[in-house]
Structures are given as C-alpha cells and as structure tokens.
Design a protein around this motif. Structure first.
Motif, PDB file in Angstrom:
ATOM      1  N   LEU A 214      -3.381  -1.177   7.938  1.00 22.18           N
ATOM      2  CA  LEU A 214      -4.398  -0.143   8.172  1.00 22.18           C
ATOM      3  C   LEU A 214      -5.714  -0.792   7.775  1.00 22.18           C
ATOM      4  N   GLU A 215      -6.384  -1.371   8.761  1.00 24.39           N
ATOM      5  CA  GLU A 215      -7.381  -2.398   8.485  1.00 24.39           C
ATOM      6  C   GLU A 215      -8.727  -2.094   9.137  1.00 24.39           C
ATOM      7  N   ASN A 216      -9.720  -2.912   8.722  1.00 25.32           N
ATOM      8  CA  ASN A 216     -11.017  -2.924   9.399  1.00 25.32           C
ATOM      9  C   ASN A 216     -11.665  -1.540   9.394  1.00 25.32           C
ATOM     10  N   SER A 217     -11.585  -0.849   8.250  1.00 28.49           N
ATOM     11  CA  SER A 217     -11.997   0.551   8.208  1.00 28.49           C
ATOM     12  C   SER A 217     -13.161   0.792   7.249  1.00 28.49           C
ATOM     13  N   GLU A 218     -13.985   1.752   7.637  1.00 27.22           N
ATOM     14  CA  GLU A 218     -15.024   2.243   6.745  1.00 27.22           C
ATOM     15  C   GLU A 218     -14.447   3.170   5.675  1.00 27.22           C
ATOM     16  N   LEU A 219     -13.199   3.575   5.855  1.00 28.76           N
ATOM     17  CA  LEU A 219     -12.525   4.478   4.916  1.00 28.76           C
ATOM     18  C   LEU A 219     -11.507   3.726   4.066  1.00 28.76           C
ATOM     19  N   GLN A 220     -11.734   2.437   3.836  1.00 29.63           N
ATOM     20  CA  GLN A 220     -10.698   1.623   3.204  1.00 29.63           C
ATOM     21  C   GLN A 220     -10.319   2.100   1.805  1.00 29.63           C
ATOM     22  N   ASP A 221     -11.296   2.578   1.035  1.00 29.31           N
ATOM     23  CA  ASP A 221     -10.967   3.097  -0.299  1.00 29.31           C
ATOM     24  C   ASP A 221     -10.080   4.337  -0.213  1.00 29.31           C
ATOM     25  N   GLU A 222     -10.421   5.249   0.694  1.00 28.30           N
ATOM     26  CA  GLU A 222      -9.615   6.459   0.854  1.00 28.30           C
ATOM     27  C   GLU A 222      -8.211   6.130   1.357  1.00 28.30           C
ATOM     28  N   ILE A 223      -8.130   5.135   2.245  1.00 28.40           N
ATOM     29  CA  ILE A 223      -6.824   4.709   2.743  1.00 28.40           C
ATOM     30  C   ILE A 223      -6.000   4.103   1.613  1.00 28.40           C
ATOM     31  N   ALA A 224      -6.637   3.284   0.785  1.00 26.59           N
ATOM     32  CA  ALA A 224      -5.934   2.680  -0.347  1.00 26.59           C
ATOM     33  C   ALA A 224      -5.384   3.753  -1.278  1.00 26.59           C
ATOM     34  N   ALA A 225      -6.164   4.783  -1.517  1.00 27.46           N
ATOM     35  CA  ALA A 225      -5.699   5.870  -2.383  1.00 27.46           C
ATOM     36  C   ALA A 225      -4.496   6.580  -1.780  1.00 27.46           C
ATOM     37  N   ALA A 226      -4.518   6.768  -0.459  1.00 31.23           N
ATOM     38  CA  ALA A 226      -3.385   7.420   0.205  1.00 31.23           C
ATOM     39  C   ALA A 226      -2.153   6.524   0.188  1.00 31.23           C
ATOM     40  N   VAL A 227      -2.357   5.232   0.395  1.00 26.91           N
ATOM     41  CA  VAL A 227      -1.247   4.282   0.399  1.00 26.91           C
ATOM     42  C   VAL A 227      -0.601   4.207  -0.982  1.00 26.91           C
ATOM     43  N   ALA A 228      -1.391   4.377  -2.030  1.00 29.40           N
ATOM     44  CA  ALA A 228      -0.886   4.225  -3.395  1.00 29.40           C
ATOM     45  C   ALA A 228       0.292   5.143  -3.696  1.00 29.40           C
ATOM     46  N   GLY A 229       0.348   6.285  -3.037  1.00 28.78           N
ATOM     47  CA  GLY A 229       1.453   7.206  -3.257  1.00 28.78           C
ATOM     48  C   GLY A 229       2.326   7.429  -2.046  1.00 28.78           C
ATOM     49  N   ALA A 230       2.204   6.558  -1.044  1.00 23.27           N
ATOM     50  CA  ALA A 230       2.897   6.765   0.230  1.00 23.27           C
ATOM     51  C   ALA A 230       4.356   6.330   0.153  1.00 23.27           C
ATOM     52  N   PRO A 231       5.281   7.167   0.603  1.00 23.88           N
ATOM     53  CA  PRO A 231       6.708   6.811   0.561  1.00 23.88           C
ATOM     54  C   PRO A 231       7.055   5.545   1.335  1.00 23.88           C
ATOM     55  N   VAL A 232       6.325   5.258   2.412  1.00 23.82           N
ATOM     56  CA  VAL A 232       6.676   4.113   3.252  1.00 23.82           C
ATOM     57  C   VAL A 232       6.542   2.792   2.511  1.00 23.82           C
ATOM     58  N   LEU A 255      -3.702  -0.113  -7.885  1.00 23.18           N
ATOM     59  CA  LEU A 255      -3.084  -0.572  -9.118  1.00 23.18           C
ATOM     60  C   LEU A 255      -2.540   0.585  -9.947  1.00 23.18           C
ATOM     61  N   SER A 256      -3.115   1.763  -9.777  1.00 22.53           N
ATOM     62  CA  SER A 256      -2.676   2.931 -10.541  1.00 22.53           C
ATOM     63  C   SER A 256      -1.537   3.678  -9.856  1.00 22.53           C
ATOM     64  N   GLY A 257      -1.224   3.302  -8.649  1.00 26.93           N
ATOM     65  CA  GLY A 257      -0.190   3.998  -7.896  1.00 26.93           C
ATOM     66  C   GLY A 257       1.182   3.391  -8.101  1.00 26.93           C
ATOM     67  N   GLN A 258       2.016   3.526  -7.090  1.00 20.63           N
ATOM     68  CA  GLN A 258       3.385   3.024  -7.186  1.00 20.63           C
ATOM     69  C   GLN A 258       3.403   1.506  -7.276  1.00 20.63           C
ATOM     70  N   PRO A 259       4.475   0.924  -7.797  1.00 19.56           N
ATOM     71  CA  PRO A 259       4.540  -0.538  -7.920  1.00 19.56           C
ATOM     72  C   PRO A 259       4.438  -1.228  -6.559  1.00 19.56           C
ATOM     73  N   LEU A 260       3.765  -2.361  -6.568  1.00 14.50           N
ATOM     74  CA  LEU A 260       3.642  -3.172  -5.357  1.00 14.50           C
ATOM     75  C   LEU A 260       4.274  -4.547  -5.547  1.00 14.50           C
ATOM     76  N   THR A 261       4.959  -4.729  -6.651  1.00 13.31           N
ATOM     77  CA  THR A 261       5.509  -6.045  -6.979  1.00 13.31           C
ATOM     78  C   THR A 261       6.643  -6.473  -6.047  1.00 13.31           C
ATOM     79  N   HIS A 262       7.186  -5.524  -5.275  1.00 19.14           N
ATOM     80  CA  HIS A 262       8.257  -5.882  -4.340  1.00 19.14           C
ATOM     81  C   HIS A 262       7.718  -6.514  -3.062  1.00 19.14           C
ATOM     82  N   LEU A 263       6.419  -6.390  -2.843  1.00 13.11           N
ATOM     83  CA  LEU A 263       5.834  -6.921  -1.612  1.00 13.11           C
ATOM     84  C   LEU A 263       5.912  -8.443  -1.597  1.00 13.11           C
ATOM     85  N   ARG A 264       6.121  -8.970  -0.409  1.00 12.35           N
ATOM     86  CA  ARG A 264       6.005 -10.414  -0.227  1.00 12.35           C
ATOM     87  C   ARG A 264       4.540 -10.809  -0.099  1.00 12.35           C
TER      88      ARG A 264
END
Length: 309
Positions: A214-232, A255-264
């Motif tokens: 979800l890239e190249n956006s003027e809403l990148q901060d808001e998207i990051a906040a939504a992604v932080a708690g996203a089930p996907v 960083l305050s949301g769900q763990p991201l350490t599983h990402l490659r």
C-alpha cells in the motif's frame, strides 16, 4: 521520481521488442523464450497496425508473457485501444500467463497521463492469467472480477481512483499472493481512503496473500496506523509502505502495533523518518530485511510521494 526505464525482464523472461520500427521479415528471437513488448512511438504508425504486424510475425501461441507499451494518446495523431485489440485476439494467446498493460516511461508519457479504458474485459478474455500489472490510471474503469488463477496484481499509479481500489477489494481472487497498489495523490485522481483498504487489511477475501504493498500515498501515516492492527499482517511474508510520506508518527504506530518480526521484508523506502526513528525501526526488527533508503526532509509541512505526475 518518474518511471524512466523500460523493463528488461518480466515474469522471469528477458524482454524482446516489437515496435513501429521492426521491419517486415526481420529476424526475431524465439517467441517462447521471451516476454514481448509491443509498442509504437509518438507520431508514428498507429498501434493497431503495429499490433496486427506483431500477430503475423510472431508465433503468439508460444507467448507466456506480454507487455503493452506506448499505444498513443489523445494528444497524439493516433491512439489505440489495447484492451479491445487484446480481447479480440485472445484466442491467439492460449498460453498467456503474465500481462503488463502500460510499460510506458516518462519520455513517452508521464505516468498520470497514460490514458486507459475499461480493463475489466481482459480478465474474462484471459482466464489463465497468473500475473497482471498496469501502469497509469487516467480514465481507467474496472468492475469486480473473478479469477482462480491470478497470483500477482499490481497497479502503478500517480493517483489511483477510489473506485478502482473498491473494485479490486470486491473482486474474487482466492489465490492472489501478491498485491501492490500505488495509491498516489489526490491531485492526479488518487481519492481512495483508508476505509477503502479495509477489505485488504481484514484478509478475509484474500486468504493466500503473502505480500501487500500500500504505497506511494499521501495518507501513508494513516495507512501505517491501520496496518498496525490489521489481521492480514500475521500471514504476510513481506509488507511495503514505501514511496509515500511516512513520518515518525506512522512508524511509531507500526512499532506500537502487532509484532512484525515474522516478516521477511519490510519496505519503507522514500520516507520522512528522522535518524532516531530509523534506528528504532532497525533495532525493533533485527531479523527482518528493512529498506529505509531515500530519506527525505519535509519543506515545512510539505512532503511528496515518489511517483505523482
């Protein structure tokens, strides 16, 4: 940044070119061993003529990957309708698996000037498609589609309309593994909202998704906040929030949301993070390949996405 280089490889194959300067009877490379880019040039032969010659010169039954390049524009003497030409010739491409509509660079057309039509018919005409890429979005139309074969779907745009995002979200793509949406700026039609992204973030309609961009956006901060708690996110292998106006606020939400350490891999390149936040991100994800290239500084309150016009 603009798109300034054609692809030299696509779908794992080297790209061969058939254009308005390709002579009749010219020796051509093997059809099966290449991805083929078909294009005309500004103020040259109409695209439909070039495409017709391509159909006669190349054994298209062997082609598995096809790129459609410059086809003209309303400001050119000639313009083509590649969707109509492709759908009419669909039976000539029984083995087509990968299609890139709009491998067009800045010297031919700015990304936000690439003129489209309704791309929906392509999915019915080529039910075997496993990969579909499209660049540009001006006048593009799309209805929800259904495909059990599609694995990769990519939209490159300086401004992706919300109606396109909603059509993708409403599509039935049970085997999609890779999704990239360059959301862009409202100045070039990018009016999708974070709410429009909810079907992707829930993950319910994309059970096999492994990469989300979800890239190249003027809403990148808001998207990051939504992604932080996203089930996907829990089932992703790679995540891209790159090319936008991500600031420390968005990174803090991640960083305050769900763990991201599983990402490659986590791609955040082209951002507006401070040095201190960049170090926090790296430290929090020691086993993840994190791309923090292209650090930018805001000019007052003004920030810019990577690809707009």
């Amino acid at each position: 940044m603009t798109v300034n280089a054609h692809l030299e490889e696509y779908a794992g194959l080297p790209v061969a070119i058939f254009d308005c300067e390709t002579e009749d009877g010219a020796e051509l490379p093997s059809a099966a061993g290449h991805a083929w880019r078909v294009l005309t040039m500004f103020d040259e032969a109409p695209f439909d003529e070039v495409f017709a010659r391509f159909l006669e010169a190349v054994d298209t039954e062997q082609i598995t990957a096809l790129l459609i390049g410059y086809w003209g524009a309303s400001y050119d003497q000639e313009t083509g309708d590649p969707v109509a030409l492709l759908t009419a010739a669909a039976d000539r491409f029984p083995n087509l698996r990968s299609l890139f509509l709009g491998d067009i660079v800045m010297e031919e057309s700015e990304v936000s000037w690439i003129e489209h039509t309704d791309i929906t018919p392509l999915f019915a005409a080529f039910p075997g498609l496993e990969r579909f890429d499209v660049r540009g979005s001006q006048d593009m139309r799309l209805d929800p589609v259904k495909s059990g074969r599609l694995k990769t779907l990519r939209f490159e745009s300086g401004g992706l309309p919300g109606e396109i995002v909603r059509a993708v979200a409403a599509s039935d793509l049970p085997n999609l593994e890779h999704l990239d949406l360059w959301l862009g700026t409202e100045n070039y039609g990018g009016d999708a909202t974070v709410a429009d992204l909810a079907p992707f973030l829930s993950g319910e309609r994309l059970p096999t998704l492994r990469h989300l961009g979800l890239e190249n956006s003027e809403l990148q901060d808001e998207i990051a906040a939504a992604v932080a708690g996203a089930p996907v996110v829990a089932r992703l292998e790679s995540l891209s929030l790159a090319m936008g106006v991500l600031t420390d606020a968005g990174a803090e939400a991640l960083l305050s949301g769900q763990p991201l350490t599983h990402l490659r891999r986590l791609d955040l390149h082209h951002h507006f993070l401070t040095d201190a936040m960049m170090e926090r991100v790296r430290a929090a994800l020691p086993g993840v390949e994190v791309d923090l290239d292209d650090q930018n500084k805001a000019d007052g309150d003004w920030r810019f996405i990577e690809v707009s016009e």
